[in-house]
Design an enzyme around this catalytic site. Structure first.
Site, mmCIF file in Angstrom:
data_model
loop_
_atom_site.group_PDB
_atom_site.id
_atom_site.type_symbol
_atom_site.label_atom_id
_atom_site.label_comp_id
_atom_site.label_asym_id
_atom_site.label_seq_id
_atom_site.Cartn_x
_atom_site.Cartn_y
_atom_site.Cartn_z
ATOM 1 N N SER A 97 83.033 77.605 -72.671
ATOM 2 C CA SER A 97 83.890 78.598 -72.027
ATOM 3 C C SER A 97 84.097 79.827 -72.905
ATOM 4 C CB SER A 97 85.244 77.975 -71.667
ATOM 5 O OG SER A 97 85.860 77.400 -72.796
ATOM 6 N N HIS A 100 89.630 81.302 -75.912
ATOM 7 C CA HIS A 100 89.135 82.227 -74.898
ATOM 8 C C HIS A 100 89.396 83.676 -75.297
ATOM 9 C CE1 HIS A 100 89.461 78.850 -71.644
ATOM 10 N NE2 HIS A 100 88.448 78.692 -72.470
#
Length: 264
Positions: free
Chosen positions: A133, A186
């Protein structure tokens, strides 16, 4: 009446068969490592995850293994669905060798190092992370900066929202809807993607002259199926656009390629 299911299957199959080499290898690596993680004799996740307190010279390999290792089937599946089209677009624009060098180099190590420093030095916690991710949000940020150059805003009701903020909004939505996601990880991916999209990381990309020499010496384009040459792109690897000046020069726009793709 056309069979919608058959049509969708044919389109998906055609898309998979057209994936470039590095993207295929990364998809295969994620699947193989997920299968390897099913067994209980050896803890693959503990070995390959990015664990801030366990980072040293001998465990630096974790900065390259953590994006390929996932917690479970659904974690791997969601990341594969998000990563594949983004990585395919990147490779088709910059070439297979460049993609391999960047994703097993600065585009992974920079967000990884940033995450470890923030966790250990500033927050003084030790939260392991794994999964692709971080790559996904990095590539989304690159795309957002590309879009911002041509379409600076999108309208939500009566509010004009800058296009470059889209990955940040997605980070917030992901953190709210999906449990156990790494908000900080992230953000590190998004920050690196912004730097890449703005052209501040162009100095760490492998020289095009060396890439051409390697490709020619090893005949990679002829030997490797689905290989994307450094020259199979529009206006060069770093988005060199035709100049409107009378001097016949060209303008570097940083690491932002053309939206037209001539590769596979």
């Amino acid at each position: 009446m056309p069979n919608v299911q058959s049509f969708s299957t044919l389109r998906a199959r055609s898309y998979v068969f057209r994936l470039p080499l590095f993207t295929r290898l990364m998809v295969l690596a994620i699947v193989v490592l997920w299968l390897a993680g099913i067994q209980s004799a050896w803890d693959l996740r503990k070995w390959g995850a990015l664990i801030p307190d366990e980072m040293n010279f001998f465990t630096a390999y974790r900065m390259n293994t953590f994006p390929l290792i996932h917690l479970n089937f659904f974690h791997a599946l969601l990341n594969l669905l998000a990563l594949t089209p983004l990585l395919e677009r990147f490779e088709s624009e910059y070439g297979t060798l460049t993609s391999a060098a960047m994703f097993f180099g600065p585009l992974t190590t920079i967000p990884a190092v940033a995450y470890v420093i923030l966790e250990r030095v500033i927050l003084r916690v030790n939260t392991p992370v794994m999964g692709a991710s971080m790559w996904v949000f990095l590539l989304l940020s690159v795309e957002a900066m590309r879009t911002y150059k041509t379409n600076p805003y999108f309208v939500v009701g009566t509010v004009h929202v800058p296009t470059w903020t889209t990955p940040l909004l997605m980070v917030l939505v992901t953190a709210a809807l999906i449990p156990s996601t790494s908000f900080l990880g992230h953000l590190c991916g998004v920050g690196t993607g912004y730097l890449f999209g703005l052209g501040y990381l162009k100095f760490i990309a492998p020289p095009e002259k060396i890439l051409r020499w390697i490709e020619g010496k090893l005949n990679l384009l002829g030997r490797l199926p689905h290989y994307v040459s450094v020259d199979q792109k529009t206006y060069g690897r770093f988005g060199v656009l035709p100049s409107s000046s009378s001097g016949g020069g060209s303008n570097l726009t940083g690491l932002v390629g053309s939206t037209q793709r001539l590769g596979p």
